[in-house]
Design a protein around this motif. Sequence first.
Motif, PDB file in Angstrom:
ATOM      1  N   ALA A 102       0.828  -1.209   0.000  1.00 24.51           N
ATOM      2  CA  ALA A 102       0.000   0.000   0.000  1.00 24.51           C
ATOM      3  C   ALA A 102       0.860   1.256   0.000  1.00 24.51           C
ATOM      4  CB  ALA A 102      -0.928  -0.009   1.218  1.00 24.51           C
ATOM      5  N   PHE A 103       1.890   1.275   0.850  1.00 26.56           N
ATOM      6  CA  PHE A 103       2.752   2.453   0.900  1.00 26.56           C
ATOM      7  C   PHE A 103       3.580   2.582  -0.382  1.00 26.56           C
ATOM      8  CE2 PHE A 103       2.444   1.715   5.642  1.00 26.56           C
ATOM      9  CZ  PHE A 103       1.596   2.793   5.853  1.00 26.56           C
ATOM     10  N   GLY A 104       3.880   1.447  -1.011  1.00 19.47           N
ATOM     11  CA  GLY A 104       4.595   1.500  -2.278  1.00 19.47           C
ATOM     12  C   GLY A 104       3.745   2.092  -3.386  1.00 19.47           C
ATOM     13  N   VAL A 105       2.464   1.754  -3.407  1.00 18.50           N
ATOM     14  CA  VAL A 105       1.554   2.346  -4.396  1.00 18.50           C
ATOM     15  C   VAL A 105       1.479   3.856  -4.194  1.00 18.50           C
ATOM     16  CG1 VAL A 105      -0.857   2.462  -5.142  1.00 18.50           C
ATOM     17  CG2 VAL A 105       0.215   0.246  -4.712  1.00 18.50           C
ATOM     18  N   GLY A 106       1.393   4.280  -2.935  1.00 13.36           N
ATOM     19  CA  GLY A 106       1.403   5.705  -2.619  1.00 13.36           C
ATOM     20  C   GLY A 106       0.104   6.394  -2.982  1.00 13.36           C
ATOM     21  N   GLY A 107       0.059   7.672  -2.686  1.00 13.88           N
ATOM     22  CA  GLY A 107      -1.153   8.444  -2.908  1.00 13.88           C
ATOM     23  C   GLY A 107      -1.998   8.502  -1.649  1.00 13.88           C
ATOM     24  N   PRO A 108      -2.933   9.425  -1.583  1.00 13.51           N
ATOM     25  CA  PRO A 108      -3.721   9.637  -0.359  1.00 13.51           C
ATOM     26  C   PRO A 108      -4.490   8.401   0.104  1.00 13.51           C
ATOM     27  CG  PRO A 108      -4.029  11.455  -1.904  1.00 13.51           C
ATOM     28  CD  PRO A 108      -3.268  10.390  -2.640  1.00 13.51           C
TER      29      PRO A 108
ATOM     30  N   MET B 166     -12.867 -10.409   7.343  1.00 10.49           N
ATOM     31  CA  MET B 166     -14.325 -10.497   7.308  1.00 10.49           C
ATOM     32  C   MET B 166     -14.934  -9.172   7.753  1.00 10.49           C
ATOM     33  SD  MET B 166     -15.419 -13.410   6.210  1.00 10.49           S
ATOM     34  CE  MET B 166     -17.062 -13.615   6.875  1.00 10.49           C
ATOM     35  N   PRO B 167     -15.955  -8.676   7.035  1.00  5.83           N
ATOM     36  CA  PRO B 167     -16.631  -7.465   7.495  1.00  5.83           C
ATOM     37  C   PRO B 167     -17.440  -7.781   8.754  1.00  5.83           C
ATOM     38  CG  PRO B 167     -17.752  -8.396   5.579  1.00  5.83           C
ATOM     39  CD  PRO B 167     -16.502  -9.208   5.780  1.00  5.83           C
ATOM     40  N   PRO B 168     -17.660  -6.779   9.608  1.00  5.51           N
ATOM     41  CA  PRO B 168     -17.329  -5.359   9.438  1.00  5.51           C
ATOM     42  C   PRO B 168     -16.053  -4.934  10.169  1.00  5.51           C
ATOM     43  CG  PRO B 168     -18.923  -5.577  11.204  1.00  5.51           C
ATOM     44  CD  PRO B 168     -18.575  -6.981  10.755  1.00  5.51           C
ATOM     45  N   PHE B 169     -15.122  -5.838  10.410  1.00 11.69           N
ATOM     46  CA  PHE B 169     -13.904  -5.480  11.123  1.00 11.69           C
ATOM     47  C   PHE B 169     -13.023  -4.552  10.277  1.00 11.69           C
ATOM     48  CE2 PHE B 169     -15.140  -9.335  13.395  1.00 11.69           C
ATOM     49  CZ  PHE B 169     -14.920  -8.958  14.717  1.00 11.69           C
ATOM     50  N   GLY B 170     -12.111  -3.845  10.969  1.00  9.71           N
ATOM     51  CA  GLY B 170     -11.287  -2.846  10.306  1.00  9.71           C
ATOM     52  C   GLY B 170     -10.370  -3.403   9.248  1.00  9.71           C
ATOM     53  N   VAL B 171      -9.944  -4.668   9.392  1.00 11.04           N
ATOM     54  CA  VAL B 171      -9.068  -5.266   8.378  1.00 11.04           C
ATOM     55  C   VAL B 171      -9.786  -5.331   7.035  1.00 11.04           C
ATOM     56  CG1 VAL B 171      -7.776  -7.342   7.728  1.00 11.04           C
ATOM     57  CG2 VAL B 171      -7.768  -6.559  10.108  1.00 11.04           C
ATOM     58  N   PHE B 172     -11.081  -5.598   7.056  1.00  9.62           N
ATOM     59  CA  PHE B 172     -11.846  -5.605   5.805  1.00  9.62           C
ATOM     60  C   PHE B 172     -11.793  -4.233   5.148  1.00  9.62           C
ATOM     61  CE2 PHE B 172     -15.883  -4.477   3.759  1.00  9.62           C
ATOM     62  CZ  PHE B 172     -15.884  -5.387   2.704  1.00  9.62           C
ATOM     63  N   ALA B 173     -11.985  -3.175   5.938  1.00  4.78           N
ATOM     64  CA  ALA B 173     -11.993  -1.818   5.377  1.00  4.78           C
ATOM     65  C   ALA B 173     -10.645  -1.473   4.767  1.00  4.78           C
ATOM     66  CB  ALA B 173     -12.357  -0.812   6.473  1.00  4.78           C
ATOM     67  N   SER B 174      -9.553  -1.777   5.474  1.00  2.00           N
ATOM     68  CA  SER B 174      -8.233  -1.425   4.950  1.00  2.00           C
ATOM     69  C   SER B 174      -7.879  -2.272   3.733  1.00  2.00           C
ATOM     70  CB  SER B 174      -7.169  -1.579   6.045  1.00  2.00           C
ATOM     71  OG  SER B 174      -7.150  -2.892   6.560  1.00  2.00           O
ATOM     72  N   GLU B 175      -8.182  -3.570   3.771  1.00  2.00           N
ATOM     73  CA  GLU B 175      -7.894  -4.420   2.616  1.00  2.00           C
ATOM     74  C   GLU B 175      -8.745  -4.017   1.409  1.00  2.00           C
ATOM     75  OE1 GLU B 175      -8.322  -8.478   3.762  1.00  2.00           O
ATOM     76  OE2 GLU B 175      -6.353  -8.567   4.731  1.00  2.00           O
ATOM     77  N   PHE B 176      -9.988  -3.627   1.652  1.00  2.00           N
ATOM     78  CA  PHE B 176     -10.840  -3.178   0.553  1.00  2.00           C
ATOM     79  C   PHE B 176     -10.241  -1.937  -0.117  1.00  2.00           C
ATOM     80  CE2 PHE B 176     -14.359  -0.626  -1.117  1.00  2.00           C
ATOM     81  CZ  PHE B 176     -14.996  -1.544  -1.933  1.00  2.00           C
ATOM     82  N   LEU B 177      -9.767  -0.996   0.689  1.00  2.00           N
ATOM     83  CA  LEU B 177      -9.151   0.208   0.125  1.00  2.00           C
ATOM     84  C   LEU B 177      -7.880  -0.136  -0.646  1.00  2.00           C
ATOM     85  CD1 LEU B 177      -9.547   2.744   3.084  1.00  2.00           C
ATOM     86  CD2 LEU B 177     -10.719   2.804   0.878  1.00  2.00           C
ATOM     87  N   ILE B 178      -7.069  -1.062  -0.105  1.00  2.00           N
ATOM     88  CA  ILE B 178      -5.833  -1.450  -0.794  1.00  2.00           C
ATOM     89  C   ILE B 178      -6.145  -2.117  -2.119  1.00  2.00           C
ATOM     90  CG2 ILE B 178      -3.804  -2.954  -0.679  1.00  2.00           C
ATOM     91  CD1 ILE B 178      -3.838  -2.499   2.388  1.00  2.00           C
ATOM     92  N   LEU B 179      -7.101  -3.036  -2.118  1.00  2.00           N
ATOM     93  CA  LEU B 179      -7.427  -3.768  -3.347  1.00  2.00           C
ATOM     94  C   LEU B 179      -8.044  -2.864  -4.404  1.00  2.00           C
ATOM     95  CD1 LEU B 179      -8.800  -7.095  -1.848  1.00  2.00           C
ATOM     96  CD2 LEU B 179      -6.746  -6.844  -3.251  1.00  2.00           C
ATOM     97  N   THR B 180      -8.958  -1.993  -4.011  1.00  7.04           N
ATOM     98  CA  THR B 180      -9.587  -1.115  -4.994  1.00  7.04           C
ATOM     99  C   THR B 180      -8.582  -0.115  -5.568  1.00  7.04           C
ATOM    100  OG1 THR B 180     -10.359   0.283  -3.163  1.00  7.04           O
ATOM    101  CG2 THR B 180     -11.920  -1.311  -4.063  1.00  7.04           C
TER     102      THR B 180
END
Length: 484
Positions: A320-326, A389-403
């Motif tokens: 994620a940090f390698g991809v960069g951006g906000p 697994m939703p709705p835990f925070g790992v789902f939110a962060s992984e979803f943002l990374i994948l998208t």
Amino acid sequence: MEALASVLGLPLAGGLLLAFVGHRDAARDVNAAFSFATLVAALVLMTHVIESGPFMVWNKAFFIDPLNVFLVTLTAFVGFTTALFSRPYMRIERDHGKMTPRRMRLYHSAYQLFNFTMLLALMTNNMGILWVAMEAATLATVLLVSVYRTAASLEAAWKYFILCGVGIAQALFGTVLLYMAAERVLGSEGGALLWTNLDAVKGQLEPNILTLSFVFMILGYGTKAGFVPVHNWLPDAHAEGPTPISAVLSGLLLNVALYAILRCKVLTDGALHTHLAGNLMMGFGLLSVVAAAFFISRQRDVKRMFAYSSIEHVGLMAFAFGVGGPVANFAGLLHMTVHSLIKSAIFFAVGHAAQNAGTQIMSEIRGLLRISPTVGWGLMLGTLAILGMPPFGVFASEFLILTTAMRVQPWATPLLLLALGVAFASVFRRVQPMVFGESSMQPLAHPPALLPTFVHLGLGLMLGLYIPPYLAEWYRQAAKMIGG
């Protein structure tokens, strides 16, 4: 500033005090008390930064900004909850004959000193002191991993010392190269290794030297972070050391090592004006995610399995940090937070389960819900959370990374999805019978300290549903600072 002095001074004083009284019964409470006081000081420091913004103290020796202030608070928090967990855990280890008074004194003292080195690494403004703090963390962790003095724990500690010693030596060479580039611009009056000075002139630093410096830095600190292929120490250290140490290794040390790499990445990006640093981080990150996922499927020891899970998740952060951006940087910071909370909660539950069964072999741990429902549910909920697994925070962060990967680096998306799918199937297949199967185990002699487990899981759930505005603002400011 008093709060900053307390954040550093309290664990240092605790380590020195416990070196003399760490063998007594009250030492468990003293360890927790020093950790709690450190957390209070970190919260005061956090409040000051929220109200007044970034600041430097003591002749620019220490610098607090949005990138490190939330990590300082997270480190102090996990350090405190792990100290609470270790109270009954280490008592049972003592009753089983694994811990002698001398070993208890070493454990409690080194635990506080380990927290001190992590906090020092996060708050120092000097890249040389950052290296010294990481080396000191290595020495403290070697003592903690080898505290049982079994053949396996000594071998794991020796492997940790050798591999991380080689890695930290490479980071030292990278720091020397960084100083070489900075001295030409800043002079040799003593400020050439201050990160704030380097950040101000990063556009004037010699690009070729900065390129070599970052390569050595990412290899050196990447060894501490557990990047594949320099990860070999991590599964052994988790499996053979006390479970509280597994919790802080996954929850704290990996974050601090990644933080050191991010500080170097900011300078390298500014000097090169290319995406070289980001590409290297994406490469190491993707390799770590894919390799760790397949290593997970071969494990029989529960702590080794979750150690490889930590390698997988630190790879996701690096990618994620390698991809960069906000968005990607925001997702990486969120993933650092929720992984620290959830993975330490899992190790809390795993520690009590392994003590109950007398083994860490997963096929011999069965029916935790029948013996200790809190341990069983803690392990199952933690496993579901860390698997995304939703709705835990790992789902939110992984979803943002994948998208973000789908939009910016689409070629990497199938590899990430494959690795996450393999890891999900492998971990869930092993944990499900541990929790729901038939069991002949007996309850523990002492009630487990599961409050830290459910507090961590509750925070991980909250971050999946709602991020407090001040925390979201930290993430945004830190994401902007990391750039890319």
